[in-house]
Design a protein around this motif. Sequence first.
Motif, PDB file in Angstrom:
ATOM      1  N   LYS A  18      27.859 -29.749 133.081  1.00 58.23           N
ATOM      2  CA  LYS A  18      26.647 -29.804 132.277  1.00 58.23           C
ATOM      3  C   LYS A  18      25.545 -28.939 132.901  1.00 58.23           C
ATOM      4  O   LYS A  18      24.790 -28.300 132.192  1.00 58.23           O
ATOM      5  N   ASP A  72      28.874 -33.587 135.929  1.00 57.83           N
ATOM      6  CA  ASP A  72      27.439 -33.327 135.919  1.00 57.83           C
ATOM      7  C   ASP A  72      27.009 -31.957 136.431  1.00 57.83           C
ATOM      8  O   ASP A  72      26.324 -31.216 135.748  1.00 57.83           O
ATOM      9  N   GLU A  76      34.704 -33.506 131.904  1.00 59.28           N
ATOM     10  CA  GLU A  76      33.285 -33.191 131.868  1.00 59.28           C
ATOM     11  C   GLU A  76      32.625 -33.805 133.092  1.00 59.28           C
ATOM     12  O   GLU A  76      32.949 -34.936 133.456  1.00 59.28           O
ATOM     13  N   LEU A  84      25.972 -38.003 133.065  1.00 64.49           N
ATOM     14  CA  LEU A  84      26.876 -38.395 131.978  1.00 64.49           C
ATOM     15  C   LEU A  84      27.060 -39.901 131.973  1.00 64.49           C
ATOM     16  O   LEU A  84      27.113 -40.530 130.926  1.00 64.49           O
TER      17      LEU A  84
END
Length: 461
Positions: free
Chosen positions: A251, A222, A220, A19
């Motif tokens: 993610k 990784d 958020e 990210l």
Amino acid sequence: MTINLYNTLTREVSEFVPLLPGKASIYLCGATVQGAPHIGHIRSGVNFDILRRWLTHEGFDVTFIRNVTDIDDKILHKAVHENIPWWAVAMKYEQAFTWAYQRLNVLSPTYEPRATGHITQMVELMQILIDNGSAYAPGNGDVYLSVRSLKSYLTLSNQKLDDLQSADDSEETFKKDPRDFALWKGAKPGDPSWPTPWGPGRPGWHLECSAMAHAYLGAEFDIHGGGLDLIFPHHENEIAQSQSAGWGFAKVWMHNAWVTASGEKMSKSLGNSLLVSEIVQKVRGIELRWYLGSAHYRSMMEFSFEALEETVVNFRRIEGFLFRAEELLGAQPGSDISPAFAAAMNDDLAVPAGLAEISELLRQGNTAVTANDLAMIASTAAQIRGALQILGCDPFDPAFAVDESSSHSAMDGLVSLALAQREAARARKDFAAADAIRDQILELGILIEDTPSGPRWTLVR
RNA sequence: GGUGGAGUGGCCGAGAGGCGAGGCUCAGGACUGCAAAUCCUGCCACACGGGUUCAAAUCCCGUCUCCACCUCCA
């Protein structure tokens, strides 16, 4: 060079794109501290430690969060069974895990949050979910997530809500839908509890990971890791909670496979679990780590003592070469990464392919020892050591030091005396006497080898 | 019932259309006073039945066996 990783969410290997450039944020589901760690638990720790070391080596600034879930049903049950407070149970087994991690040279996480230290964050998360209609408090102290209200659910395990086998607990009268799961459990008499706007209670199983991942890695991040058996329900429910709160969450999802015994998953209920504390009575921590890290992390590993012993033999050859190189070079080997090893690791952490490269380097290195090619010894030893460092099995790592340097030098003096006797016997061709000395020393656990540069000794353990 | 995974040489364990994976064990050889260590050589396997292809462990169809998850799990 790009790092490719398998993502459970997409079910394919794809390039890891962080990210934030140069940074990698990882959340690993650690232990629910309701028992001592078996080798399956620690395999997970080792697998993700290798991932972390590789990312770090490749230049990423890694933030690694591994939680401790220190409140759950089993801990409470165990507390009753062992007749000690639940928090003492949690502490006892948390320390057992910490000991095992250290013994196997699993790096300490950047931070290791405990569930009970993050009640505030959990309450905040529940408030968000209730406010936006994703969750409800039926009034008995419980809080549930309404799975039918979700835009998507079960994306990780690729299941359909209606295909799930229905839970057989028919007394769940407070749930609007039998598939709804508890974010929070209202306090029962005698249970530990924390106050909330919906009544006193304690966390359900999944809430802590959503809250803590958010607290330390943000909305958020990784990579989220854990064992294969966490995909459903744990990780599905984490996704449900976090995304309902408007958080992007992980993610990439990575899951390690199990250690099996006789083809079956290791578990306490089956009675086939092998505790780390037991295995390290038989082999060194570095050797157990070598074994657990040697299979691909997504492959099941069939444990047997025979297989363990076999890889230990292999490891000692490698280690022996590095020690030999140290003697010949007059210093510890350097550290380097060979292109083939790097390619293997970049291919979804293909450790077995990396091991094949180590074997090739070992062969070259040993040939160089025979030829007394110091430059070649130095380069192969450095590449082998570099690979071992990624795998967390560097024999020069202080983590594995037995702290025997003073006794070792004393022993070296004693063995040298005996070796001088033997050399004298060999000089006068009295091989019977020479062999007798070698045999007697071997019985004490010290192996004598004659080399072009004179005899050397090693502990055979 | 739903979802996912696995079956590879004596053993462990990769690979995923053609090129020796690797390791351990075993056998032979080199080296050595003898060993040990090391190096070299050998052992050429992919659950079963069909099919596609110049070529299948790998793709397709079918079968068998095993494992896991379905609200306790690394």
